[in-house]
Scaffold this motif. Structure first.
Motif, PDB file in Angstrom:
ATOM      1  N   UNK A 194     -68.250 -33.503 -52.828  1.00 41.56           N
ATOM      2  CA  UNK A 194     -67.421 -33.883 -51.684  1.00 41.56           C
ATOM      3  C   UNK A 194     -66.209 -34.699 -52.125  1.00 41.56           C
ATOM      4  N   UNK A 195     -66.432 -35.695 -53.006  1.00 35.30           N
ATOM      5  CA  UNK A 195     -65.323 -36.533 -53.444  1.00 35.30           C
ATOM      6  C   UNK A 195     -64.358 -35.743 -54.336  1.00 35.30           C
ATOM      7  N   UNK A 196     -64.869 -34.811 -55.114  1.00 33.13           N
ATOM      8  CA  UNK A 196     -63.986 -33.982 -55.925  1.00 33.13           C
ATOM      9  C   UNK A 196     -63.064 -33.143 -55.048  1.00 33.13           C
ATOM     10  N   UNK A 197     -63.613 -32.578 -53.973  1.00 30.06           N
ATOM     11  CA  UNK A 197     -62.791 -31.788 -53.057  1.00 30.06           C
ATOM     12  C   UNK A 197     -61.719 -32.658 -52.408  1.00 30.06           C
ATOM     13  N   UNK A 198     -62.058 -33.906 -52.109  1.00 30.23           N
ATOM     14  CA  UNK A 198     -61.061 -34.799 -51.507  1.00 30.23           C
ATOM     15  C   UNK A 198     -59.993 -35.181 -52.529  1.00 30.23           C
ATOM     16  N   UNK A 199     -60.396 -35.502 -53.759  1.00 32.11           N
ATOM     17  CA  UNK A 199     -59.430 -35.916 -54.775  1.00 32.11           C
ATOM     18  C   UNK A 199     -58.466 -34.784 -55.126  1.00 32.11           C
ATOM     19  N   UNK A 200     -58.886 -33.540 -54.928  1.00 31.56           N
ATOM     20  CA  UNK A 200     -57.992 -32.424 -55.186  1.00 31.56           C
ATOM     21  C   UNK A 200     -56.787 -32.441 -54.252  1.00 31.56           C
ATOM     22  N   UNK A 201     -56.921 -33.078 -53.081  1.00 27.53           N
ATOM     23  CA  UNK A 201     -55.819 -33.141 -52.120  1.00 27.53           C
ATOM     24  C   UNK A 201     -54.869 -34.306 -52.399  1.00 27.53           C
ATOM     25  N   UNK A 202     -55.244 -35.221 -53.295  1.00 24.98           N
ATOM     26  CA  UNK A 202     -54.382 -36.361 -53.618  1.00 24.98           C
ATOM     27  C   UNK A 202     -53.284 -35.897 -54.574  1.00 24.98           C
ATOM     28  N   UNK A 203     -52.016 -36.207 -54.295  1.00 30.77           N
ATOM     29  CA  UNK A 203     -50.930 -35.739 -55.168  1.00 30.77           C
ATOM     30  C   UNK A 203     -51.045 -36.318 -56.577  1.00 30.77           C
ATOM     31  N   UNK A 204     -50.740 -35.495 -57.572  1.00 30.53           N
ATOM     32  CA  UNK A 204     -50.761 -35.959 -58.961  1.00 30.53           C
ATOM     33  C   UNK A 204     -49.673 -36.995 -59.218  1.00 30.53           C
ATOM     34  N   UNK A 205     -48.599 -36.956 -58.416  1.00 32.69           N
ATOM     35  CA  UNK A 205     -47.507 -37.925 -58.599  1.00 32.69           C
ATOM     36  C   UNK A 205     -47.999 -39.352 -58.401  1.00 32.69           C
ATOM     37  N   UNK A 210     -49.148 -44.492 -61.197  1.00 33.92           N
ATOM     38  CA  UNK A 210     -50.061 -45.569 -61.594  1.00 33.92           C
ATOM     39  C   UNK A 210     -50.160 -45.666 -63.111  1.00 33.92           C
ATOM     40  N   UNK A 211     -50.168 -44.534 -63.799  1.00 34.19           N
ATOM     41  CA  UNK A 211     -50.224 -44.557 -65.263  1.00 34.19           C
ATOM     42  C   UNK A 211     -48.945 -45.144 -65.848  1.00 34.19           C
ATOM     43  N   UNK A 212     -47.802 -44.854 -65.251  1.00 36.58           N
ATOM     44  CA  UNK A 212     -46.546 -45.417 -65.721  1.00 36.58           C
ATOM     45  C   UNK A 212     -46.509 -46.929 -65.538  1.00 36.58           C
TER      46      UNK A 212
END
Length: 315
Positions: A194-205, A210-212
């Motif tokens: 379920x959480x994986x399916x939700x995280x797929x909708x979060x933009x990679x940007x 956050x990494x920058x």
């Protein structure tokens, strides 16, 4: 001029009013099916609450309406204790709910259920979020194979692995303990999915930003992904808490000698008689008390629950 304007305006108003009265057989059939389905679902709850108000005679004869007549009846157990007959005449609703707390330590059972369900959910979240983040946003060899194993584990029923789990816990000496109720369910493949399916909708940007800023992957999980995943977490919380709060199968296996560790469903066994018969009134009162917190929690979190299911892409 007015003679030509009036006929032109009449059809326009009629066409605007027409769709409001349009009859659809398909939509009507859908609503009838939904109404019938809701009645099937609500009927056991209706019977449960109604029986919690009635006397044993009204329950056995299926009479008295929803609330029952609330006429005084004799408590046979009270008579067996040698008390006066006048002191053993009780009102059905008061008798059922007071017996639910007096005959069984129901508050203790509710506390056990609360400890077990919260512990399971918290540990499941601690495991599911990093796993789901890795499967959704990290690129590594074998990622799709690991996700395939997660989907495969969803197909394995609990009863198929109950015996190996029990043998393992028995050899470790963990039966008749909170650990036996919590440890087998700390990893939820459904929660990971379920959480994986939700995280797929979060933009990679968002993750790249956050990494920058110098955030590590675990910091991104707990400081960036977790706040965005609140709707999905609430949806998962409903599934997890309801499943383990109502679970009778597993606690019945691992809790065999310590009555103080009974969960709410096991508490219903306190009102199952043998030679004297079952005490249905207090049993239904206990069931009503057990179910009420779940219904209240679902009604409070209903909007977030639907939002979490929708955003995670589940049907």
């Amino acid at each position: 001029m007015s003679d030509t304007a009036l006929p032109a305006s009449a059809p326009v108003s009629a066409s605007r009013a027409g769709p409001a009265f349009r009859f659809s057989v398909a939509e009507t059939a859908k609503h009838l099916i939904l109404v019938l389905g809701s009645l099937v679902v609500l009927l056991p709850f209706y019977v449960m609450v109604s029986y919690s108000f009635k006397s044993p005679a009204e329950i056995m004869q299926n009479m008295g309406g929803f609330f029952g007549a609330q006429e005084l009846f004799r408590d046979d157990y009270c008579v067996k204790l040698g008390r006066d007959l006048a002191d053993c005449m009780v009102t059905p609703v008061i008798y059922n709910y007071t017996t639910a707390f007096q005959k069984a330590p129901l508050l203790r059972y509710l506390f056990n259920g609360l400890v077990v369900t919260i512990s399971i959910f918290v540990i499941q979240v601690l495991v599911a979020l990093p796993c789901a983040y890795a499967l959704a946003k990290l690129r590594f060899w074998g990622r799709e194979a690991v996700f395939g194993l997660v989907l495969f584990c969803l197909l394995i029923p609990v009863h198929a692995i109950a015996l190996p789990l029990y043998i393992m816990l028995a050899k470790l000496g963990l039966t008749n303990s909170y650990a036996a109720l919590v440890i087998p369910w700390t990893i939820s493949v459904f929660g990971i999915f379920l959480m994986r399916q939700f995280f797929m909708t979060v933009p990679d940007d968002l993750i790249d930003a956050a990494r920058m800023d110098g955030m590590r992957e675990f910091s991104i999980i707990w400081n960036v992904m977790l706040p965005t995943a609140i709707p999905a977490l609430l949806a998962f919380a409903i599934f997890s808490v309801v499943a383990h709060w109502n679970d009778y199968f597993w606690p019945r296996i691992v809790i065999t000698g310590d009555r103080s560790l009974f969960t709410p469903p096991l508490g219903l066994r306190e009102f199952k008689g043998d030679a004297d018969g079952d005490n249905f009134g207090p049993m239904m009162a206990t069931a009503t008390i057990i179910v009420t917190p779940l219904i209240v929690a679902f009604l409070i979190a209903q909007r977030r629950f639907i939002e979490g299911i929708t955003l995670s892409g589940m049907k």
